[in-house]
Write a protein that holds these residues in place. Structure first.
Motif, PDB file in Angstrom:
ATOM      1  N   ALA A  29      -5.568  -5.563   3.026  1.00 48.85           N
ATOM      2  CA  ALA A  29      -5.380  -4.146   3.360  1.00 48.85           C
ATOM      3  C   ALA A  29      -4.687  -3.366   2.241  1.00 48.85           C
ATOM      4  N   ARG A  30      -3.708  -3.978   1.580  1.00 47.93           N
ATOM      5  CA  ARG A  30      -3.001  -3.277   0.515  1.00 47.93           C
ATOM      6  C   ARG A  30      -3.560  -3.572  -0.866  1.00 47.93           C
TER       7      ARG A  30
ATOM      8  N   VAL B 165      -2.027  -1.160   7.762  1.00 46.32           N
ATOM      9  CA  VAL B 165      -0.760  -1.409   7.063  1.00 46.32           C
ATOM     10  C   VAL B 165       0.458  -1.125   7.948  1.00 46.32           C
TER      11      VAL B 165
ATOM     12  N   LEU C  59      -2.365  -8.298   4.763  1.00 47.29           N
ATOM     13  CA  LEU C  59      -1.945  -7.167   3.943  1.00 47.29           C
ATOM     14  C   LEU C  59      -2.071  -7.393   2.445  1.00 47.29           C
TER      15      LEU C  59
ATOM     16  N   TYR D 218      -8.236   1.026   2.652  1.00 48.98           N
ATOM     17  CA  TYR D 218      -8.185   1.243   4.092  1.00 48.98           C
ATOM     18  C   TYR D 218      -6.761   1.004   4.556  1.00 48.98           C
ATOM     19  N   ALA D 219      -6.061   2.071   4.876  1.00 44.98           N
ATOM     20  CA  ALA D 219      -4.619   1.984   5.122  1.00 44.98           C
ATOM     21  C   ALA D 219      -4.223   1.848   6.585  1.00 44.98           C
ATOM     22  N   TRP D 220      -5.132   2.003   7.518  1.00 47.37           N
ATOM     23  CA  TRP D 220      -4.759   1.998   8.929  1.00 47.37           C
ATOM     24  C   TRP D 220      -4.041   0.730   9.391  1.00 47.37           C
TER      25      TRP D 220
END
Length: 99
Positions: A68-69, A79, A50, A75-77
């Motif tokens: 991810a963050r 999280v 993350l 791309y938030a999937w």
């Protein structure tokens, strides 16, 4: 068997710069660590997925891997999945401390 598959996938993701695969494999590693009763190791894998963008390594030729963050990822999937695993790891850690 699962550990070997995750390790192989992470090697490929790192060598080729497949950030999204790297994120998801880190989350799978966290899930495996939870099943093994190792919440601290699970939390480390979640943090990598993350929040820890891996910079390009010019010595090895490995490209940058986005978290991810991270601001560059977009791309938030993964999280919510990572946050769910984070909560599970904290609960397991607390349960182990309490006994």
């Amino acid at each position: 068997m699962a550990q070997s598959a995750i390790d192989d996938g992470l090697k490929i993701a790192r060598a080729c710069g497949f950030s999204l695969y790297h994120i998801y494999l880190q989350l799978e590693l966290a899930r495996l660590r939870l099943l093994q009763g190792a919440p601290a190791e699970a939390l480390a894998a979640i943090r990598t997925a993350l929040d820890e963008t891996r910079p390009e390594n010019t010595a090895t030729g490995e490209p940058e891997l986005l978290a991810a963050r991270g601001p560059s990822c977009g791309y938030a999937w993964p999280v919510p999945e990572g946050l769910q695993l984070h909560a599970e790891a904290l609960l397991l850690q607390a349960a182990q401390e309490v006994g």
